[in-house]
Design an enzyme around this catalytic site. Sequence first.
Site, short mmCIF file in Angstrom:
data_model
loop_
_atom_site.label_atom_id
_atom_site.label_comp_id
_atom_site.label_asym_id
_atom_site.label_seq_id
_atom_site.Cartn_x
_atom_site.Cartn_y
_atom_site.Cartn_z
N ARG A 123 4.93 11.26 -2.59
CA ARG A 123 4.66 11.04 -1.17
C ARG A 123 5.93 11.26 -0.36
NH1 ARG A 123 4.26 5.27 1.70
NH2 ARG A 123 3.77 5.99 3.80
N PRO A 155 0.80 -1.22 0.00
CA PRO A 155 0.00 0.00 0.00
C PRO A 155 0.83 1.27 0.00
CG PRO A 155 -0.11 -1.08 2.14
CD PRO A 155 0.60 -2.02 1.21
N ASN A 156 0.30 2.25 -0.71
CA ASN A 156 0.82 3.61 -0.81
C ASN A 156 2.09 3.74 -1.66
OD1 ASN A 156 -1.25 4.85 0.80
ND2 ASN A 156 -0.29 3.84 2.55
N ALA A 184 3.22 -0.82 4.73
CA ALA A 184 2.74 -0.94 6.11
C ALA A 184 2.31 -2.36 6.47
CB ALA A 184 1.59 0.04 6.35
N GLU A 237 12.80 -9.39 1.52
CA GLU A 237 12.04 -8.21 1.95
C GLU A 237 12.88 -6.97 1.68
OE1 GLU A 237 10.61 -6.33 6.20
OE2 GLU A 237 10.60 -8.51 6.00
N ARG A 242 13.40 4.16 12.24
CA ARG A 242 12.15 4.92 12.22
C ARG A 242 11.33 4.65 13.49
NH1 ARG A 242 9.27 4.59 6.71
NH2 ARG A 242 8.15 6.30 7.70
N ASN A 288 8.17 -5.53 -1.05
CA ASN A 288 8.06 -4.35 -0.21
C ASN A 288 6.59 -4.27 0.15
OD1 ASN A 288 7.81 -1.90 1.03
ND2 ASN A 288 9.05 -0.77 -0.45
N HIS A 346 12.94 -2.47 1.67
CA HIS A 346 12.34 -1.20 2.09
C HIS A 346 13.19 -0.06 1.58
CE1 HIS A 346 9.52 -3.23 4.67
NE2 HIS A 346 10.51 -3.98 5.08
N TYR A 368 11.10 9.33 1.13
CA TYR A 368 11.06 8.23 0.17
C TYR A 368 11.74 8.54 -1.16
CZ TYR A 368 7.69 6.27 3.42
OH TYR A 368 7.08 5.78 4.55
#
Length: 157
Positions: free
Chosen positions: A17, A9-10, A76, A97, A106, A73, A99, A22
Amino acid sequence: MKIGVLHGPNLNLLGTREPTLYGTVTLAEIDERVARLGGDLGVEVLAFQSNHEGELLDWVHGAGPESAGFVVNAGAYTHTSVALLDALRGVGRPFVEVHLTNTLARAEVRRHSVLAEHAVGVIAGFGARSYELGLRALIDYLRESTSGPAGPMPGGG
């Protein structure tokens, strides 16, 4: 060999964004870079993005049989989706995985991944390059595992 690249998502908002966090590279640019690198490395890349958990699960179920592995990725959903983990484990393909940001640097809620325990590895903090590094790592893992010992299996410790 086909490799699935899953965006959660996103991630469709990349480029606009929170660019200070990012970066300004769009998802389409990431997909283009990863596909080009895949071609250079002799693999076909299948990419998919959704903001809906069920669509991500359905895609993994459908792409699993034809994919040697996945670069994931989960956005969330990294921190919450046992369902996505179950789908990835259910198709029996290794995954890396990735990111864009260093999630360990974070907020506390972003420091735990439900996926990481079963991933071949985790690459984080290199911006859009995290995907390319993840693809290289997964291809190396797959090629080594078919030609001899490749270290521990995902989730094996």
